[in-house]
Design a protein around this motif. Structure first.
Motif, PDB file in Angstrom:
ATOM      1  N   LYS A  54       0.833  -1.211   0.000  1.00 24.57           N
ATOM      2  CA  LYS A  54       0.000   0.000   0.000  1.00 24.57           C
ATOM      3  C   LYS A  54       0.865   1.257   0.000  1.00 24.57           C
ATOM      4  CE  LYS A  54      -4.103  -2.067   2.010  1.00 24.57           C
ATOM      5  NZ  LYS A  54      -3.649  -3.447   1.966  1.00 24.57           N
ATOM      6  N   GLY A  89      -6.476   5.053  -1.018  1.00 21.81           N
ATOM      7  CA  GLY A  89      -7.602   5.771  -1.632  1.00 21.81           C
ATOM      8  C   GLY A  89      -8.820   4.894  -1.849  1.00 21.81           C
ATOM      9  N   TRP A  90      -8.609   3.677  -2.302  1.00 19.74           N
ATOM     10  CA  TRP A  90      -9.746   2.777  -2.550  1.00 19.74           C
ATOM     11  C   TRP A  90     -10.420   2.381  -1.242  1.00 19.74           C
ATOM     12  CZ3 TRP A  90      -9.692  -2.401  -0.929  1.00 19.74           C
ATOM     13  CH2 TRP A  90      -8.472  -2.869  -0.447  1.00 19.74           C
ATOM     14  N   ILE A  91      -9.636   2.309  -0.151  1.00 20.66           N
ATOM     15  CA  ILE A  91     -10.227   2.003   1.153  1.00 20.66           C
ATOM     16  C   ILE A  91     -11.037   3.206   1.639  1.00 20.66           C
ATOM     17  CG2 ILE A  91      -9.751   1.378   3.554  1.00 20.66           C
ATOM     18  CD1 ILE A  91      -7.173   0.007   2.524  1.00 20.66           C
ATOM     19  N   GLU A  92     -10.521   4.416   1.383  1.00 18.18           N
ATOM     20  CA  GLU A  92     -11.274   5.632   1.737  1.00 18.18           C
ATOM     21  C   GLU A  92     -12.643   5.619   1.075  1.00 18.18           C
ATOM     22  OE1 GLU A  92      -8.936   9.596   2.270  1.00 18.18           O
ATOM     23  OE2 GLU A  92      -7.957   8.472   0.654  1.00 18.18           O
ATOM     24  N   ASN A  93     -12.670   5.251  -0.205  1.00 21.11           N
ATOM     25  CA  ASN A  93     -13.937   5.199  -0.948  1.00 21.11           C
ATOM     26  C   ASN A  93     -14.889   4.157  -0.362  1.00 21.11           C
ATOM     27  OD1 ASN A  93     -13.037   7.203  -2.673  1.00 21.11           O
ATOM     28  ND2 ASN A  93     -12.247   5.734  -4.173  1.00 21.11           N
ATOM     29  N   LEU A  94     -14.364   2.991  -0.018  1.00 18.86           N
ATOM     30  CA  LEU A  94     -15.199   1.942   0.584  1.00 18.86           C
ATOM     31  C   LEU A  94     -15.783   2.404   1.916  1.00 18.86           C
ATOM     32  CD1 LEU A  94     -13.159  -1.323  -0.056  1.00 18.86           C
ATOM     33  CD2 LEU A  94     -15.468  -0.849  -0.846  1.00 18.86           C
ATOM     34  N   SER A 135     -18.512   4.954   1.411  1.00 20.88           N
ATOM     35  CA  SER A 135     -19.752   4.339   0.934  1.00 20.88           C
ATOM     36  C   SER A 135     -20.535   3.664   2.068  1.00 20.88           C
ATOM     37  CB  SER A 135     -19.468   3.333  -0.180  1.00 20.88           C
ATOM     38  OG  SER A 135     -18.868   2.160   0.336  1.00 20.88           O
ATOM     39  N   VAL A 187     -14.680  -5.608   2.288  1.00 22.05           N
ATOM     40  CA  VAL A 187     -14.378  -6.216   0.988  1.00 22.05           C
ATOM     41  C   VAL A 187     -15.006  -7.592   0.790  1.00 22.05           C
ATOM     42  CG1 VAL A 187     -12.487  -6.884  -0.550  1.00 22.05           C
ATOM     43  CG2 VAL A 187     -12.180  -4.945   0.993  1.00 22.05           C
TER      44      VAL A 187
END
Length: 135
Positions: A27, A34-39, A42, A88
């Motif tokens: 990471k 960033g993708w974890i921030e988006n998850l 949401s 996830v």
């Protein structure tokens, strides 16, 4: 055969520490969190919480490898894995893979290995030794 609980603890915590640390290094070197921030966003969780993944995948594994604050580090990795499963893998919790094993067996081994370390402690082959509240 020589029996050594301390050797078993050493092997378990160093192995888990290295394997989880590689995810954290990935990471750091790759796209970050960033993708974890988006998850998280949401799911209604502030995106800034994603940066705690570095605690769970870099700091805690280093503590496991060294054998310092081992029980605490084990719980941190376990919590990190629970969040990863929630974000996830929730839809795959009861799925069996083509080879007959649980689809999430790697994540399960990380989670339950971390819980085992949290209960077992570091053992004598560690910087923290057997003494101390968190080892």
């Amino acid at each position: 055969m020589i029996r050594s609980d301390d050797t078993g603890k050493f092997v378990l915590r160093v192995t888990l520490g290295i394997l989880v640390l590689l995810h954290g290094i990935s990471k750091l070197r790759g796209g970050g969190v960033g993708w974890i921030e988006n998850l998280l966003s949401s799911h209604g969780v502030p995106g800034v919480v994603a940066y705690l993944v570095y605690v769970g995948e870099i700091l805690a594994p280093v503590l496991l490898i060294a054998g310092i604050y081992t029980r605490l580090a084990g719980w941190i990795v376990a919590i990190n894995m629970l969040v990863a499963l929630w974000l996830v893998h929730t839809g795959r919790l009861w799925e069996i893979g083509k080879s007959g094993g649980w689809v999430l067996e790697l994540e399960g081994m990380y989670l339950f290995g971390a819980i085992a370390i949290a209960f077992l402690g570091a053992g004598r082959f560690s910087v923290g030794g057997t003494g101390g509240r968190y080892n």
